[in-house]
Motif scaffolding. Structure first.
Motif, PDB file in Angstrom:
ATOM      1  N   ARG A  67       0.830  -1.210   0.000  1.00 47.51           N
ATOM      2  CA  ARG A  67       0.000   0.000   0.000  1.00 47.51           C
ATOM      3  C   ARG A  67       0.866   1.262   0.000  1.00 47.51           C
ATOM      4  NH1 ARG A  67      -4.448  -1.760   4.635  1.00 47.51           N
ATOM      5  NH2 ARG A  67      -5.564  -3.302   3.355  1.00 47.51           N
ATOM      6  N   PHE A  68       2.067   1.127   0.543  1.00 44.32           N
ATOM      7  CA  PHE A  68       2.994   2.265   0.564  1.00 44.32           C
ATOM      8  C   PHE A  68       4.302   1.798  -0.067  1.00 44.32           C
ATOM      9  CE2 PHE A  68       0.127   2.643   4.181  1.00 44.32           C
ATOM     10  CZ  PHE A  68      -0.442   3.883   3.933  1.00 44.32           C
ATOM     11  N   PRO A  69       4.378   1.772  -1.385  1.00 43.26           N
ATOM     12  CA  PRO A  69       5.530   1.177  -2.080  1.00 43.26           C
ATOM     13  C   PRO A  69       6.837   1.923  -1.891  1.00 43.26           C
ATOM     14  CG  PRO A  69       4.076   2.269  -3.634  1.00 43.26           C
ATOM     15  CD  PRO A  69       3.364   2.293  -2.322  1.00 43.26           C
ATOM     16  N   ASN A  70       6.775   3.201  -1.467  1.00 45.56           N
ATOM     17  CA  ASN A  70       8.006   3.979  -1.318  1.00 45.56           C
ATOM     18  C   ASN A  70       8.660   3.792   0.050  1.00 45.56           C
ATOM     19  OD1 ASN A  70       7.817   5.112  -3.904  1.00 45.56           O
ATOM     20  ND2 ASN A  70       6.426   6.703  -3.163  1.00 45.56           N
ATOM     21  N   THR A  71       8.008   3.067   0.945  1.00 45.76           N
ATOM     22  CA  THR A  71       8.598   2.805   2.252  1.00 45.76           C
ATOM     23  C   THR A  71       9.559   1.620   2.168  1.00 45.76           C
ATOM     24  OG1 THR A  71       6.779   1.348   2.871  1.00 45.76           O
ATOM     25  CG2 THR A  71       6.535   3.682   3.401  1.00 45.76           C
ATOM     26  N   HIS A 116       5.115  -1.790  15.866  1.00 48.32           N
ATOM     27  CA  HIS A 116       3.670  -1.966  16.020  1.00 48.32           C
ATOM     28  C   HIS A 116       2.920  -0.764  15.448  1.00 48.32           C
ATOM     29  CE1 HIS A 116       3.278  -5.729  18.157  1.00 48.32           C
ATOM     30  NE2 HIS A 116       4.241  -5.386  19.004  1.00 48.32           N
ATOM     31  N   CYS A 117       3.441   0.450  15.688  1.00 54.43           N
ATOM     32  CA  CYS A 117       2.827   1.655  15.108  1.00 54.43           C
ATOM     33  C   CYS A 117       2.972   1.643  13.593  1.00 54.43           C
ATOM     34  CB  CYS A 117       3.476   2.910  15.686  1.00 54.43           C
ATOM     35  SG  CYS A 117       3.358   3.065  17.473  1.00 54.43           S
ATOM     36  N   VAL A 118       4.140   1.215  13.107  1.00 54.72           N
ATOM     37  CA  VAL A 118       4.374   1.157  11.665  1.00 54.72           C
ATOM     38  C   VAL A 118       3.450   0.144  11.016  1.00 54.72           C
ATOM     39  CG1 VAL A 118       6.092   0.594   9.900  1.00 54.72           C
ATOM     40  CG2 VAL A 118       6.779   1.906  11.918  1.00 54.72           C
ATOM     41  N   LEU A 119       3.311  -1.014  11.636  1.00 50.86           N
ATOM     42  CA  LEU A 119       2.452  -2.061  11.080  1.00 50.86           C
ATOM     43  C   LEU A 119       0.991  -1.629  11.085  1.00 50.86           C
ATOM     44  CD1 LEU A 119       2.666  -4.871   9.883  1.00 50.86           C
ATOM     45  CD2 LEU A 119       2.367  -5.819  12.174  1.00 50.86           C
ATOM     46  N   ASN A 120       0.603  -0.917  12.109  1.00 53.06           N
ATOM     47  CA  ASN A 120      -0.763  -0.394  12.149  1.00 53.06           C
ATOM     48  C   ASN A 120      -0.995   0.628  11.037  1.00 53.06           C
ATOM     49  OD1 ASN A 120      -3.379  -0.065  13.744  1.00 53.06           O
ATOM     50  ND2 ASN A 120      -2.613   2.035  13.713  1.00 53.06           N
ATOM     51  N   PHE A 121       0.056   1.368  10.690  1.00 56.48           N
ATOM     52  CA  PHE A 121      -0.036   2.333   9.593  1.00 56.48           C
ATOM     53  C   PHE A 121      -0.272   1.625   8.259  1.00 56.48           C
ATOM     54  CE2 PHE A 121       2.441   4.953   6.435  1.00 56.48           C
ATOM     55  CZ  PHE A 121       1.468   5.937   6.286  1.00 56.48           C
ATOM     56  N   ILE A 143      11.089   5.662  12.704  1.00 59.33           N
ATOM     57  CA  ILE A 143      10.171   5.793  11.559  1.00 59.33           C
ATOM     58  C   ILE A 143      10.918   6.265  10.311  1.00 59.33           C
ATOM     59  CG2 ILE A 143       8.193   6.204  13.058  1.00 59.33           C
ATOM     60  CD1 ILE A 143       8.364   9.156  12.381  1.00 59.33           C
ATOM     61  N   GLU A 144      12.024   7.003  10.522  1.00 68.51           N
ATOM     62  CA  GLU A 144      12.845   7.382   9.372  1.00 68.51           C
ATOM     63  C   GLU A 144      13.487   6.146   8.742  1.00 68.51           C
ATOM     64  OE1 GLU A 144      16.656  10.290   8.289  1.00 68.51           O
ATOM     65  OE2 GLU A 144      15.906  10.129  10.345  1.00 68.51           O
ATOM     66  N   TYR A 145      13.868   5.192   9.579  1.00 69.49           N
ATOM     67  CA  TYR A 145      14.421   3.936   9.060  1.00 69.49           C
ATOM     68  C   TYR A 145      13.390   3.188   8.220  1.00 69.49           C
ATOM     69  CZ  TYR A 145      16.111  -0.885   9.037  1.00 69.49           C
ATOM     70  OH  TYR A 145      16.501  -2.150   8.650  1.00 69.49           O
ATOM     71  N   TRP A 146      12.158   3.182   8.660  1.00 66.18           N
ATOM     72  CA  TRP A 146      11.103   2.476   7.933  1.00 66.18           C
ATOM     73  C   TRP A 146      10.581   3.261   6.737  1.00 66.18           C
ATOM     74  CZ3 TRP A 146      11.103  -2.388   8.946  1.00 66.18           C
ATOM     75  CH2 TRP A 146      11.373  -2.864  10.220  1.00 66.18           C
ATOM     76  N   GLY A 147      11.099   4.472   6.522  1.00 59.51           N
ATOM     77  CA  GLY A 147      10.702   5.255   5.355  1.00 59.51           C
ATOM     78  C   GLY A 147       9.408   6.013   5.525  1.00 59.51           C
ATOM     79  N   ILE A 148       9.053   6.321   6.775  1.00 60.80           N
ATOM     80  CA  ILE A 148       7.819   7.048   7.069  1.00 60.80           C
ATOM     81  C   ILE A 148       8.204   8.401   7.659  1.00 60.80           C
ATOM     82  CG2 ILE A 148       5.641   6.999   8.354  1.00 60.80           C
ATOM     83  CD1 ILE A 148       5.876   3.974   8.421  1.00 60.80           C
ATOM     84  N   GLY A 149       7.507   9.438   7.243  1.00 62.40           N
ATOM     85  CA  GLY A 149       7.814  10.780   7.711  1.00 62.40           C
ATOM     86  C   GLY A 149       6.994  11.175   8.927  1.00 62.40           C
ATOM     87  N   GLU A 150       7.491  12.172   9.655  1.00 68.58           N
ATOM     88  CA  GLU A 150       6.759  12.660  10.829  1.00 68.58           C
ATOM     89  C   GLU A 150       5.426  13.285  10.450  1.00 68.58           C
ATOM     90  OE1 GLU A 150       9.403  15.400  12.645  1.00 68.58           O
ATOM     91  OE2 GLU A 150      10.833  13.872  13.340  1.00 68.58           O
TER      92      GLU A 150
END
Length: 426
Positions: A35-39, A77-82, A103-110
């Protein structure tokens, strides 16, 4: 098939991705991660070789088709929920910097955080950054008395290190010992005495006093300046880094208040020696008066001993953008309302608002709600404009007050524990 079985049914085994994050295993459908291919997880699913996979994870087991990550399982867990819900929330119990790095490691922004979490997260991160900058910066800034604790190691290997260290702690840290408290009390007393003497000297009955009365005030002024000079020289000698010490704003004020006294004495001696013979010294009296005005800087010397004055300076330092915005808004309002009131009042012969520069003064005292009453509109239209100007001034002035007060409170909250700890040690 029963309804409950349909609700808890998982996808086919080949469609599941095995993840091991911090020792905790997860099984997630590929379509969820895509669902989020850029992460990082989205890119990992799209990898076609083992080498590419190992660039995105810590380890990989081809036999078990399992990806290993040595990361925080709580944040994941927060990342997986996202990935599953599309809504990203933060955990309040985690460190904001740790959470941000994860979250920066997982490719998600603040900014992907939901509004309910984004506000407090950014505010808390900003506060931690301010505290970190305040702790690592040179503590001889306008917000601190000195860098007594952090600079003691700089005395090692220097000349007369023990004596200079003791002088430094005595002069710069009022909580170091009873002697340092006494020195601080005497310094405050001398500062107040010099201010009182300066005020008395400006009174008409003392301005043209006799020589004996002048000698008392002059002697008191001389004593105060000698004390300031000796104190300043001792602080420079005791400082571990004199060049940095002299660059501090408060120390520059101390130096200016001391030097102006001696410069004034030099000019007065030249004026008395040459008299009317030297035409280049005709305006020497005016120069001396200007230099005497700089004695008012002695009031700022209290900032070295007053927590409130330092808090005020630190607040202005941290609110430069807000103060600049306030000045900009007031300047725009003054330009607008001064022009408006001028064209409204110029036809009235009894009105004192005869030019736009005069209207500038009226707009300043109106927007700041001072209202001296020396100039005011005479016409009904002019009074309407004045009402709008006052209301606009109230709005503009009140907007940044909350931000400034918050910074003022944060300064006290940050420094009160340090001050109590320093007092407890003594």
């Amino acid at each position: 098939m029963m309804y409950g079985q349909v609700l808890h049914r998982q996808g086919r085994e080949e469609d599941l991705v095995n993840l091991n994050v911090g020792g905790i295993q997860h099984k997630v459908e590929r379509c969820v991660l895509l669902r989020f291919p850029n992460t990082r997880m989205g890119q990992l699913i799209q990898c076609c070789s083992d080498a590419a996979i190992l660039e995105l994870c810590d380890d990989y087991s081809p036999a078990e088709q399992e990806y290993y990550f040595d990361r925080s399982p709580q944040v994941f867990h927060c990342v997986l929920n996202f990935y599953r819900t599309g809504h990203f929330h933060a955990l309040e119990e985690l460190c904001v910097f740790c959470f941000s790095q994860e979250i920066e490691y997982w490719g998600i922004g603040e900014l992907d955080l939901e509004a309910c979490c984004l506000d407090w997260f950014l505010e808390r991160k900003h506060d931690r950054e301010q505290n970190a900058c305040g702790g690592s910066s040179n503590a001889t800034s306008s917000g601190e008395i000195s860098v007594v604790g952090s600079d003691l190691w700089r005395f090692e290997g220097t000349w007369c290190s023990d004596v200079r260290k003791l002088m430094w702690q005595t002069l710069e840290d009022p909580n170091h010992s009873k002697c340092s408290k006494g020195v601080a009390a005497v310094s405050i007393l001398v500062i107040l005495t010099s201010i009182v003497a300066m005020c008395i000297h400006s009174m008409p009955e003392f301005r043209y006093a006799t020589d004996s009365e002048h000698s008392v005030l002059d002697s008191l002024e001389l004593f105060c300046n000698i004390f300031f000079s000796v104190e300043f020289v001792l602080r420079v000698v005791a400082a571990p880094r004199p060049w940095t010490f002299l660059g501090n704003p408060l120390n520059m004020i101390d130096m200016a208040s001391v030097l102006t006294f001696y410069v004034t004495l030099a000019f007065e001696s030249l004026d008395e020696g040459d008299g009317e013979e030297n035409q280049s010294l005709v305006n020497m009296g005016k120069v001396v008066q200007v230099l005497r005005l700089m004695r008012a800087f002695r009031v700022l010397k209290l900032a070295r001993h007053s927590e409130g004055v330092r808090a005020f300076g630190e607040t202005l330092k941290n609110c430069q953008s807000e103060v600049g915005l306030l000045i900009l808004f007031i300047t725009v309002g003054i330009s607008f309302f001064s022009t408006f009131i001028y064209y409204t009042e110029k036809e009235d012969a009894s009105s004192k608002l005869s030019s736009i520069p005069v209207c500038w003064w009226w707009a300043i005292i109106s927007m700041t709600t001072v209202g001296y009453g020396d100039v005011y509109p005479q016409t009904a239209a002019g009074r309407i404009v004045a009402t709008l100007c006052i209301l606009c001034g109230l709005l503009v002035v009140s907007l940044p007050i909350t931000i400034i007060m918050n910074n003022f409170s944060k300064y006290f909250e940050k420094n009160t524990p340090k001050r109590r700890l320093s007092v407890a040690k003594t």
